[in-house]
Structure formats: C-alpha cells, structure tokens
Design an enzyme around this catalytic site. Structure first.
Site, PDB file in Angstrom:
ATOM      1  N   HIS B  43      22.748  48.535  38.528  1.00 18.48           N
ATOM      2  CA  HIS B  43      23.412  49.843  38.408  1.00 18.48           C
ATOM      3  C   HIS B  43      24.571  49.804  37.407  1.00 18.48           C
ATOM      4  CE1 HIS B  43      26.469  48.456  41.477  1.00 18.48           C
ATOM      5  NE2 HIS B  43      27.233  49.247  40.784  1.00 18.48           N
ATOM      6  N   ASP B  72      19.044  45.450  42.875  1.00 20.48           N
ATOM      7  CA  ASP B  72      20.257  45.772  42.114  1.00 20.48           C
ATOM      8  C   ASP B  72      20.778  44.584  41.299  1.00 20.48           C
ATOM      9  OD1 ASP B  72      22.266  47.232  41.012  1.00 20.48           O
ATOM     10  OD2 ASP B  72      23.338  47.643  42.875  1.00 20.48           O
ATOM     11  N   SER B 144      31.878  45.652  40.310  1.00 26.69           N
ATOM     12  CA  SER B 144      30.423  45.575  40.455  1.00 26.69           C
ATOM     13  C   SER B 144      29.821  44.645  39.420  1.00 26.69           C
ATOM     14  CB  SER B 144      29.790  46.964  40.308  1.00 26.69           C
ATOM     15  OG  SER B 144      29.825  47.633  41.541  1.00 26.69           O
TER      16      SER B 144
END
Lengths: 103, 286
Positions: B43, B72, B144
């Site tokens: 992502h 992911d 992230s």
C-alpha cells in the site's frame, strides 16, 4: 477569448472525446485510446478503443499533454490529421473536432 | 539503556529508506540485501515506479519488482553504491515482553526512532487471520513499510498498521513478521504469467457492448509476445470464459493447468481472433 465572448456570448472549446494513456509500439511512442465517447468527434471520425495515435497534424504525441495542447490550440470544427497504428498497421484518419459540452 | 543502543539505531536508520509514490502516498522501506532489494508495504509502493530516499539524502528511482496485495508486501529494486543492509532476524524467536524499535518517516520526520514492547505474536483476535508482531510502538502513516527491530537491531518485522486495542494508548502497532517476508520472497517467480499489462475498456462487437482488456504493454520475450499479441489488442475471453471483470484474466491464468486460449479483437474488429499462450513462471528480477 474576449473577442469570442463579444461575438458569441460564450467561450467555445474544441473537443475530441477520448481517454488516452502513453504506450510504446514498434513504430514509436504514442497515445492509446482507452475510451471513445459515444457521439463524440472521435467516434464520428472512426477512432476505436485500442488505436495508438502516433502524431496529430505532424506533431509527435509522446505525452498526453501534447494531444491536449494541440486540441486546445484549435477551435470546434478544426481538423486533426492523425497518424494511427491499428492492429499493427499504419493508417491515417482526419477528425473534425467537436465542441466541449455539445454532442 | 542497552549498551550500544545508539549505534544499533544508527545502523537501522541507515538501512531504512523513504519510499515516495508521488501523490499516491509515501512511507518507509527496508534495505533487505546488498543487490538493492527494498521491502516495503504494497500500500506504500502503489505505482510501478517509486522514488527512494536514503538516510543521507540521496534519491534514486526504484522499480516495483514483485508485490502481494493480499499480504501487503512489495519488493522494490534500485541501484546505489554504499548501501547499509539491514540485519534480518528470525521472527519465530520473538516473544512477548521483548523490547522492539521502529524506524520510519512519520509525519515527515526522517529516520525517527520509537521503542516499545511486544504484546503478542500471531493473528489479531477478530481482525486478521494472518500473523503479526503486535507491539505498543507508536506508529504514524509514514512508518508503513519500515522496520521493526529487536534489541540487537535485527529486523523482525515490517510495520504495517495500527489498531486500537484493549487499553493500549495510541493503539497497537502491527508488523508483518520477517519470516513472512522471506516466504513472500520465496514465492516470487512461482506464479504463471502471460506477460501483458492491460486496462479495462468497454468494446462494441457484434452489436453488443462488452468489457474487454486492452493490452498497453507486452513484456519482451514474454509468452504474450510469442503468441503474437500486440499493444492495442482487446482481450475478451480466456479459457473459454468471457471476461466480466478486470480480474478475470488473472483468475484464468491462475486456474490454467496448461496452455491458455485467449480470444481477442484486433484492428477494425471484424473477426474474433484466438491465440494460445504458453504460460511461464514469472521471471524474478528481470
């Protein structure tokens, strides 16, 4: 634009009616048609989804802005001479531009 | 404080990159090996091309080589001299109570370090079926894809999300375990591929409008190229099934047990053409 407003009461914009993305084919770089609007100048001119436009009025179309810039420089009724790759073959098509908002 | 903690932090910081995907977002990544492999979240690496910034400000273009949106994770390749490679730990050895360190670029702070304690390792009750390292580290969106490391600076996870969870202030940080990253990398190259990039289009054929997939790119030497497919071809069916959604080609590819028959339109579309594609395993890091 002012002149146009005085004469016609509004500003008109030339419109082709396609959605494009840059691609590379063996003939060079161009813009592939991902969408051709119903009733648009592009449809009337016989353009098809999957056509790759290499050049318009002699200008190579290596980026999408080049096509938009060319359309913006013309008035509705103006003509675009397109060099296209369709099914691997070179063809030429002339499209008469429409007016944005009109169909 | 554990002796040498500052040095550990510095090495971690140097093996963490900022991953920029233009307007589509940004995050962090981990330099996984000396060949220029960076692991981040799928992502974060939303586009095929991303920009990687090193701790010292150097910037390089990166190419997404392999991704798994379900897990992911994304593998990005780039080339730069003098990389500091992260030490990768064994996430199966991580236990609750352990001290962990996260590095990332939260809220624009480059290389920010946060510490926490591991709460659990495993699926998050009621939320995931997949395993995560759950720790009370304060993560922000820019974390992230960045590393979660143990007290010896070994990367044991990829920080992926924050969940609000039973009385932990600021929520619980979830990291994909390093061993899951190893499995993700091992899977690379084992999935069959046609070797085309496609975009969904509507196409009129035989007086009816149907969904199709127009070919916008063909891999050099790919099965698609050998099957004589071309940019501009509009694929409409595979394995005898007409496409209804843009996922149908990849579903047909995954389910194919042998050569795949693909029907397509070309040129002025007077006929429906057909070709047989001999699928190949995806080439790793071409």
């Amino acid at each position: 634009v002012v002149q146009e407003l005085l004469e016609r009461g509004r500003v008109t914009r030339a419109y082709l009616g396609v959605g494009v993305q840059p691609v590379t084919v063996s003939q060079g770089r161009g813009q592939i048609l991902l969408a051709v609007e119903d009733g648009s100048a592009a449809e009337r001119g016989g353009l098809l989804v999957g056509d790759v436009i290499l050049a318009a009025n002699g200008t190579p179309l290596s980026d999408p802005d080049a096509l938009q810039g060319l359309i913006d420089s013309l008035l509705p009724g103006g003509e675009l001479a397109l060099r296209i790759v369709r099914g691997g073959e070179n063809i030429e098509r002339a499209v008469t531009l429409g007016e944005r908002g009109a169909s | 404080m554990i002796p040498g903690f500052g040095e550990l932090g510095e090495r971690l910081r140097r093996s963490t990159v900022h991953v920029g995907a233009g307007a589509e977002g940004s995050g962090s990544g981990v330099i996984w090996d000396a060949s220029g492999l960076v692991i981040t979240n799928a992502h974060v690496a939303r586009r095929p091309q991303v920009e990687l910034s090193l701790w010292d400000g150097r910037r390089y273009p990166g190419r997404v080589d392999w991704r798994d949106d379900a897990r992911d994770l994304a593998a990005v390749r780039f080339q730069a001299p003098g990389l500091t490679v992260a030490a990768i730990g064994d996430s199966s050895k991580v236990a609750p109570g352990e001290l962990v360190v996260a590095v990332g670029n939260p809220l624009g702070f480059v290389g920010a370090l946060t510490t926490g304690i591991v709460h659990a390792v495993g699926p998050v009750g009621g939320m995931t079926r997949r395993e995560y390292i759950q720790a009370n580290v304060r993560l922000a969106p820019g974390n992230s894809g960045g590393p979660l490391a143990d007290a010896l600076g070994r990367v044991i996870g990829i920080n992926t999300m924050v969940v609000l969870h039973g009385g932990v202030p600021g929520g619980l940080g979830l990291a994909i375990p390093s061993n899951a990253v190893r499995r993700f990398l091992a899977r690379r190259g084992t999935r069959p591929t046609v070797g085309v990039s496609v975009r969904p289009v509507r196409v009129r054929f035989r007086r009816r409008e149907a969904p199709g997939l127009v070919v916008v790119d063909i891999g050099r030497g790919s099965p698609a190229e050998r099957a004589s497919l071309m940019v501009g071809d509009i694929l409409v069916a595979a394995g005898g099934k007409t496409f209804e959604t843009m996922d149908d080609l990849s579903v047909a590819v995954e389910n194919a047990s042998g050569p795949l028959r693909i029907q397509f339109l070309r040129g002025d579309r007077t006929v429906l053409r057909e070709t047989t594609v001999f699928l190949e395993k995806e080439a790793a890091a071409a």
